[in-house]
Design a protein around this motif. Structure first.
Motif, PDB file in Angstrom:
ATOM      1  N   ASP A  65     -16.318  15.448  26.099  1.00 40.66           N
ATOM      2  CA  ASP A  65     -17.026  14.529  26.980  1.00 40.66           C
ATOM      3  C   ASP A  65     -16.779  13.089  26.522  1.00 40.66           C
ATOM      4  O   ASP A  65     -16.830  12.797  25.329  1.00 40.66           O
ATOM      5  N   LYS A  66     -16.515  12.194  27.482  1.00 39.49           N
ATOM      6  CA  LYS A  66     -16.213  10.795  27.139  1.00 39.49           C
ATOM      7  C   LYS A  66     -17.358  10.137  26.388  1.00 39.49           C
ATOM      8  O   LYS A  66     -17.127   9.356  25.457  1.00 39.49           O
ATOM      9  N   ALA A  67     -18.599  10.464  26.731  1.00 39.90           N
ATOM     10  CA  ALA A  67     -19.747   9.877  26.029  1.00 39.90           C
ATOM     11  C   ALA A  67     -19.761  10.314  24.563  1.00 39.90           C
ATOM     12  O   ALA A  67     -20.027   9.503  23.663  1.00 39.90           O
ATOM     13  N   GLN A  68     -19.442  11.579  24.300  1.00 40.45           N
ATOM     14  CA  GLN A  68     -19.396  12.074  22.926  1.00 40.45           C
ATOM     15  C   GLN A  68     -18.276  11.377  22.155  1.00 40.45           C
ATOM     16  O   GLN A  68     -18.469  10.958  21.015  1.00 40.45           O
ATOM     17  N   VAL A  69     -17.129  11.236  22.788  1.00 36.73           N
ATOM     18  CA  VAL A  69     -15.999  10.554  22.150  1.00 36.73           C
ATOM     19  C   VAL A  69     -16.366   9.104  21.839  1.00 36.73           C
ATOM     20  O   VAL A  69     -16.094   8.603  20.746  1.00 36.73           O
ATOM     21  N   THR A  70     -17.015   8.439  22.776  1.00 39.02           N
ATOM     22  CA  THR A  70     -17.410   7.045  22.579  1.00 39.02           C
ATOM     23  C   THR A  70     -18.350   6.911  21.384  1.00 39.02           C
ATOM     24  O   THR A  70     -18.204   5.990  20.576  1.00 39.02           O
ATOM     25  N   ARG A  71     -19.302   7.838  21.252  1.00 37.67           N
ATOM     26  CA  ARG A  71     -20.226   7.802  20.104  1.00 37.67           C
ATOM     27  C   ARG A  71     -19.474   8.004  18.791  1.00 37.67           C
ATOM     28  O   ARG A  71     -19.729   7.308  17.796  1.00 37.67           O
ATOM     29  N   LEU A  72     -18.549   8.960  18.766  1.00 32.97           N
ATOM     30  CA  LEU A  72     -17.778   9.219  17.550  1.00 32.97           C
ATOM     31  C   LEU A  72     -16.925   8.009  17.174  1.00 32.97           C
ATOM     32  O   LEU A  72     -16.855   7.618  16.001  1.00 32.97           O
ATOM     33  N   VAL A  73     -16.278   7.418  18.165  1.00 34.07           N
ATOM     34  CA  VAL A  73     -15.455   6.232  17.915  1.00 34.07           C
ATOM     35  C   VAL A  73     -16.319   5.111  17.354  1.00 34.07           C
ATOM     36  O   VAL A  73     -15.944   4.450  16.379  1.00 34.07           O
ATOM     37  N   GLN A  74     -17.493   4.905  17.939  1.00 37.72           N
ATOM     38  CA  GLN A  74     -18.372   3.832  17.479  1.00 37.72           C
ATOM     39  C   GLN A  74     -18.783   4.047  16.022  1.00 37.72           C
ATOM     40  O   GLN A  74     -18.836   3.081  15.240  1.00 37.72           O
ATOM     41  N   LEU A  75     -19.060   5.286  15.639  1.00 37.66           N
ATOM     42  CA  LEU A  75     -19.404   5.586  14.246  1.00 37.66           C
ATOM     43  C   LEU A  75     -18.276   5.166  13.303  1.00 37.66           C
ATOM     44  O   LEU A  75     -18.512   4.583  12.237  1.00 37.66           O
ATOM     45  N   LEU A  76     -17.039   5.469  13.704  1.00 37.71           N
ATOM     46  CA  LEU A  76     -15.896   5.134  12.851  1.00 37.71           C
ATOM     47  C   LEU A  76     -15.624   3.630  12.834  1.00 37.71           C
ATOM     48  O   LEU A  76     -15.212   3.084  11.809  1.00 37.71           O
ATOM     49  N   VAL A  77     -15.873   2.959  13.951  1.00 36.30           N
ATOM     50  CA  VAL A  77     -15.743   1.496  13.982  1.00 36.30           C
ATOM     51  C   VAL A  77     -16.795   0.880  13.059  1.00 36.30           C
ATOM     52  O   VAL A  77     -16.498  -0.009  12.252  1.00 36.30           O
ATOM     53  N   ASP A  78     -18.038   1.379  13.158  1.00 31.34           N
ATOM     54  CA  ASP A  78     -19.130   0.857  12.328  1.00 31.34           C
ATOM     55  C   ASP A  78     -18.871   1.067  10.837  1.00 31.34           C
ATOM     56  O   ASP A  78     -19.288   0.244  10.014  1.00 31.34           O
ATOM     57  N   ARG A  79     -18.180   2.144  10.492  1.00 33.94           N
ATOM     58  CA  ARG A  79     -17.863   2.429   9.080  1.00 33.94           C
ATOM     59  C   ARG A  79     -16.625   1.677   8.598  1.00 33.94           C
ATOM     60  O   ARG A  79     -16.242   1.792   7.450  1.00 33.94           O
ATOM     61  N   GLY A  80     -15.993   0.949   9.505  1.00 28.94           N
ATOM     62  CA  GLY A  80     -14.808   0.190   9.123  1.00 28.94           C
ATOM     63  C   GLY A  80     -13.549   1.019   9.015  1.00 28.94           C
ATOM     64  O   GLY A  80     -12.589   0.616   8.357  1.00 28.94           O
ATOM     65  N   LEU A  81     -13.516   2.180   9.687  1.00 32.83           N
ATOM     66  CA  LEU A  81     -12.351   3.063   9.626  1.00 32.83           C
ATOM     67  C   LEU A  81     -11.442   2.900  10.845  1.00 32.83           C
ATOM     68  O   LEU A  81     -10.258   3.233  10.774  1.00 32.83           O
ATOM     69  N   LEU A  82     -11.996   2.407  11.950  1.00 32.86           N
ATOM     70  CA  LEU A  82     -11.216   2.132  13.159  1.00 32.86           C
ATOM     71  C   LEU A  82     -11.471   0.690  13.586  1.00 32.86           C
ATOM     72  O   LEU A  82     -12.557   0.155  13.388  1.00 32.86           O
ATOM     73  N   LEU A  83     -10.450   0.114  14.194  1.00 35.00           N
ATOM     74  CA  LEU A  83     -10.528  -1.248  14.711  1.00 35.00           C
ATOM     75  C   LEU A  83     -10.268  -1.216  16.209  1.00 35.00           C
ATOM     76  O   LEU A  83      -9.317  -0.579  16.656  1.00 35.00           O
ATOM     77  N   ARG A  84     -11.138  -1.902  16.964  1.00 32.90           N
ATOM     78  CA  ARG A  84     -10.958  -2.019  18.415  1.00 32.90           C
ATOM     79  C   ARG A  84     -10.258  -3.325  18.716  1.00 32.90           C
ATOM     80  O   ARG A  84     -10.621  -4.370  18.195  1.00 32.90           O
ATOM     81  N   GLU A  85      -9.283  -3.250  19.621  1.00 33.83           N
ATOM     82  CA  GLU A  85      -8.596  -4.453  20.086  1.00 33.83           C
ATOM     83  C   GLU A  85      -8.408  -4.339  21.589  1.00 33.83           C
ATOM     84  O   GLU A  85      -8.056  -3.266  22.092  1.00 33.83           O
ATOM     85  N   PRO A  86      -8.633  -5.438  22.318  1.00 35.27           N
ATOM     86  CA  PRO A  86      -8.423  -5.379  23.767  1.00 35.27           C
ATOM     87  C   PRO A  86      -6.952  -5.140  24.095  1.00 35.27           C
ATOM     88  O   PRO A  86      -6.064  -5.631  23.408  1.00 35.27           O
ATOM     89  N   ASP A  87      -6.726  -4.359  25.129  1.00 35.60           N
ATOM     90  CA  ASP A  87      -5.365  -4.106  25.605  1.00 35.60           C
ATOM     91  C   ASP A  87      -4.859  -5.381  26.269  1.00 35.60           C
ATOM     92  O   ASP A  87      -5.499  -5.886  27.189  1.00 35.60           O
ATOM     93  N   PRO A  88      -3.716  -5.922  25.826  1.00 39.83           N
ATOM     94  CA  PRO A  88      -3.217  -7.159  26.422  1.00 39.83           C
ATOM     95  C   PRO A  88      -2.907  -7.032  27.918  1.00 39.83           C
ATOM     96  O   PRO A  88      -3.032  -7.998  28.665  1.00 39.83           O
ATOM     97  N   ALA A  89      -2.561  -5.829  28.358  1.00 36.65           N
ATOM     98  CA  ALA A  89      -2.218  -5.624  29.765  1.00 36.65           C
ATOM     99  C   ALA A  89      -3.459  -5.384  30.637  1.00 36.65           C
ATOM    100  O   ALA A  89      -3.422  -5.625  31.832  1.00 36.65           O
ATOM    101  N   ASP A  90      -4.543  -4.895  30.029  1.00 36.30           N
ATOM    102  CA  ASP A  90      -5.770  -4.606  30.777  1.00 36.30           C
ATOM    103  C   ASP A  90      -6.949  -4.838  29.838  1.00 36.30           C
ATOM    104  O   ASP A  90      -7.303  -3.964  29.047  1.00 36.30           O
ATOM    105  N   ARG A  91      -7.543  -6.008  29.908  1.00 35.55           N
ATOM    106  CA  ARG A  91      -8.594  -6.412  28.981  1.00 35.55           C
ATOM    107  C   ARG A  91      -9.823  -5.494  29.034  1.00 35.55           C
ATOM    108  O   ARG A  91     -10.654  -5.537  28.140  1.00 35.55           O
TER     109      ARG A  91
END
Length: 149
Positions: A65-91
């Motif tokens: 489920d996309k909501a579950q994936v979003t929560r997991l991604v956020q946990l990893l971003v908060d822990r400093g393990l993943l970095l989010r960057e806007p897509d240059p072609a689609d912000r």
């Protein structure tokens, strides 16, 4: 020579093997993974193998489920393990890449997985490994619809 195992027994053996492998891998993640939950480790592995992918890519790949994936991604971003960057072609899109810390942790987890895999196939010859790989691929192909293969 003993008779071949019944189909149900083969299915049970595969289920038992899968459960045991996942259990041992979960133990390794808990010991070496700095507190990562198994699903968090899988998400980190996905983005380490496919840097620049999106959460939608992971949802599609995993069937989660996309909501579950979003929560997991956020946990990893908060822990400093993943970095989010806007897509240059689609912000509106956010591309995800592992940080240096995330990459280092993934290497540790990958080594643990390799070590467990080596233990599991210990004593099998190269021919036996080839045969096992071929048989497992056929079993997988039987379960995957042709359009997803």
């Amino acid at each position: 020579m003993p008779p071949p195992p019944a189909r149900d027994e083969v299915v049970d053996q595969l289920a038992d093997l899968t459960h045991l492998f996942k259990s041992r891998l979960r133990q390794a993640v808990q010991q070496e993974g700095e507190g990562l939950a198994p699903m968090e480790a899988k998400v980190l592995m996905f983005f380490t193998r496919r840097p620049g992918s999106t959460a939608s890519d992971l949802a599609l790949h995993s069937g989660r489920d996309k909501a579950q994936v979003t929560r997991l991604v956020q946990l990893l971003v908060d822990r400093g393990l993943l970095l989010r960057e806007p897509d240059p072609a689609d912000r509106r899109q956010q591309r995800l890449t592992p940080t240096a810390e995330g990459t280092a942790l993934q290497r540790v987890l990958h080594r643990q997985r390799q070590k467990l895999g080596q233990t599991m196939v210990k004593g099998l010859s190269a021919d036996e490994l080839d045969q096992l790989s071929s048989l497992l691929r056929r079993l997988r192909d039987n379960l995957v619809p042709p359009e997803q293969g």
